[in-house]
Design an enzyme around this catalytic site. Structure first.
Site, short mmCIF file in Angstrom:
data_model
loop_
_atom_site.label_atom_id
_atom_site.label_comp_id
_atom_site.label_asym_id
_atom_site.label_seq_id
_atom_site.Cartn_x
_atom_site.Cartn_y
_atom_site.Cartn_z
N SER A 1 0.82 -1.22 0.00
CA SER A 1 0.00 0.00 0.00
C SER A 1 0.85 1.26 0.00
CB SER A 1 -0.91 0.03 1.24
OG SER A 1 -1.65 -1.16 1.34
N1 SAH Z 1 -0.34 -5.30 4.08
C1 SAH Z 1 0.37 -5.51 2.82
C2 SAH Z 1 -0.47 -5.09 1.64
C3 SAH Z 1 -0.97 -6.29 1.02
S1 SAH Z 1 -2.07 -6.21 -0.33
C4 SAH Z 1 1.72 -4.85 2.82
O1 SAH Z 1 2.03 -4.09 3.73
O2 SAH Z 1 2.50 -5.12 1.90
C5 SAH Z 1 -3.27 -7.36 0.28
C6 SAH Z 1 -2.81 -8.77 0.50
O3 SAH Z 1 -3.93 -9.50 0.97
C7 SAH Z 1 -2.30 -9.49 -0.73
O4 SAH Z 1 -1.00 -9.96 -0.51
C8 SAH Z 1 -3.29 -10.65 -0.88
O5 SAH Z 1 -2.69 -11.83 -1.38
C9 SAH Z 1 -3.80 -10.82 0.51
N2 SAH Z 1 -5.09 -11.50 0.65
C10 SAH Z 1 -6.16 -11.42 -0.19
N3 SAH Z 1 -7.16 -12.18 0.29
C11 SAH Z 1 -6.74 -12.74 1.44
C12 SAH Z 1 -7.33 -13.62 2.40
N4 SAH Z 1 -8.57 -14.08 2.26
N5 SAH Z 1 -6.59 -13.98 3.47
C13 SAH Z 1 -5.32 -13.53 3.64
N6 SAH Z 1 -4.72 -12.71 2.76
C14 SAH Z 1 -5.40 -12.30 1.69
#
Ligand code: SAH
Length: 236
Positions: A86
Site C-alpha cells: 500500500s
Molecule cells: N499489508 C500488505 C499489503 C498487502 S495487499 C503490505 O504491507 O504489503 C493485500 C494482501 O492481501 C495481498 O497480498 C493478498 O494476497 C492478501 N489477501 C487477499 N485475500 C486474502 C485472504 N482471504 N486472506 C489472507 N490474505 C489475503
C-alpha cells in the site's frame, strides 16, 4: 529551524532507532524522513509513535529489488502475484486510526510484503498476520526474520475467518477489500478494540471504515475515506 536542519534531525532519529535492529544507518534514511514529512505528516497524521515507525521501517526492503529506488514514492507498488504494497500514507493513516498501544495484540489480514506488519510490530506487543498467497507468506516471514522482528507471526492461509486460536485482538487491520465486513473479524475483536477495513467491490472505489467496539460490545462504524485495495479472496 531551517528545512535542512529539520531533515537532519529526523534522519538521525531514524538512525538511532535502527541501530536497535532493523537496518542500521541505511542510505534511504533521508528519503524516509522526507516521505514522512511531505506525504504523511503534511496530510494530517500526527501520532509521533506512528511517524517514528514510518521513519524507521526500511520500506525499500519490502519491495522487489528493482523497485527499491521507488520505495519512498507516494503510491502503492507491485510486489508480485498481482498484489501490491500500500501507499505509505494509507499505511500510516490506518495505523494511526487503530490507536496502537504497547500492550496490544494485533491481527492483520493480508500480509503481502510484511510492511504494514513491520510498522505495527514496533508499536504493539504482537502482530499475527495471515496471507493467502503462499510464496508471499514465505517471503515476508523470511524478511521479517532477517530484520530481527520477533513479535510477528505469519501464517499462510485464508484470513476471512480470522485466527480464532489467537483471538481476541485489540486491533484488526485488513489490507484487502471484502464486499462486506467478515463477521468472524467482528467476533474476534475485543471489547474496546478497533478494526480498520476497506469495504466494497473489486474495480470500484471502496470505503475505508473504522469499526470500534465499545466496552459493552457495541459497534460504531466511521467512514474514513474512499480507497482502492486488492480484493479479499476466498479460498472456498
Ligand atoms: N499489508 C500488505 C499489503 C498487502 S495487499 C503490505 O504491507 O504489503 C493485500 C494482501 O492481501 C495481498 O497480498 C493478498 O494476497 C492478501 N489477501 C487477499 N485475500 C486474502 C485472504 N482471504 N486472506 C489472507 N490474505 C489475503
Amino acid at each position: 529551524m531551517g528545512l535542512f536542519a529539520l531533515l537532519w534531525t529526523q534522519a538521525c532519529g531514524a538512525c538511532s532507532q535502527e541501530s536497535g535492529g532493523t537496518a542500521a544507518g541505511d542510505r534511504f534514511a533521508a528519503e524516509r524522513a522526507r516521505m514522512v514529512e511531505w506525504q504523511i505528516a503534511a496530510r494530517g497524521v500526527r501520532d509521533p509513535r506512528v511517524l517514528d515507525a514510518l521513519r524507521t521501517v526500511p520500506r525499500h526492503l519490502f519491495v522487489p529489488p528493482a523497485l527499491a529506488a521507488d520505495a519512498y514514492g507516494d503510491g502503492p507498488l507491485p510486489i508480485g502475484h498481482g498484489q501490491t504494497i500500500s501507499q505509505p500514507y494509507i499505511v500510516a493513516l490506518m495505523t494511526e486510526l487503530v490507536r496502537p498501544a504497547p500492550t496490544d495484540r494485533v491481527l492483520e489480514i493480508g500480509t503481502g510484503s510484511g510492511y504494514q506488519a513491520a510498522v505495527l510490530a514496533g508499536l504493539v506487543s504482537h502482530v499475527y498476520t495471515i496471507e493467502i498467497v503462499e510464496p508471499l507468506a514465505r517471503d515476508s516471514t523470511q524478511r521479517l526474520r532477517e530484520l530481527g522482528m520477533q513479535n510477528v507471526t505469519v501464517r499462510a492461509g485464508d484470513g476471512y475467518g480470522g485466527w480464532p486460536e489467537m483471538a481476541p485482538f485489540d486491533i484488526i487491520v485488513v489490507t484487502a477489500a471484502p464486499p462486506k465486513v467478515p463477521p468472524a473479524l467482528l467476533e474476534q475483536l475485543k471489547d474496546g478494540g478497533r478494526l480498520i477495513i476497506p469495504v466494497g467491490r473489486e474495480f470500484s472505489v471502496q470505503k475505508l471504515q473504522l469499526i470500534e467496539k465499545s466496552s459493552s460490545g457495541e459497534l460504531r462504524t466511521t467512514d474514513i475515506a474512499p480507497v482502492r485495495f486488492v480484493p479479499l479472496q476466498r479460498s472456498r
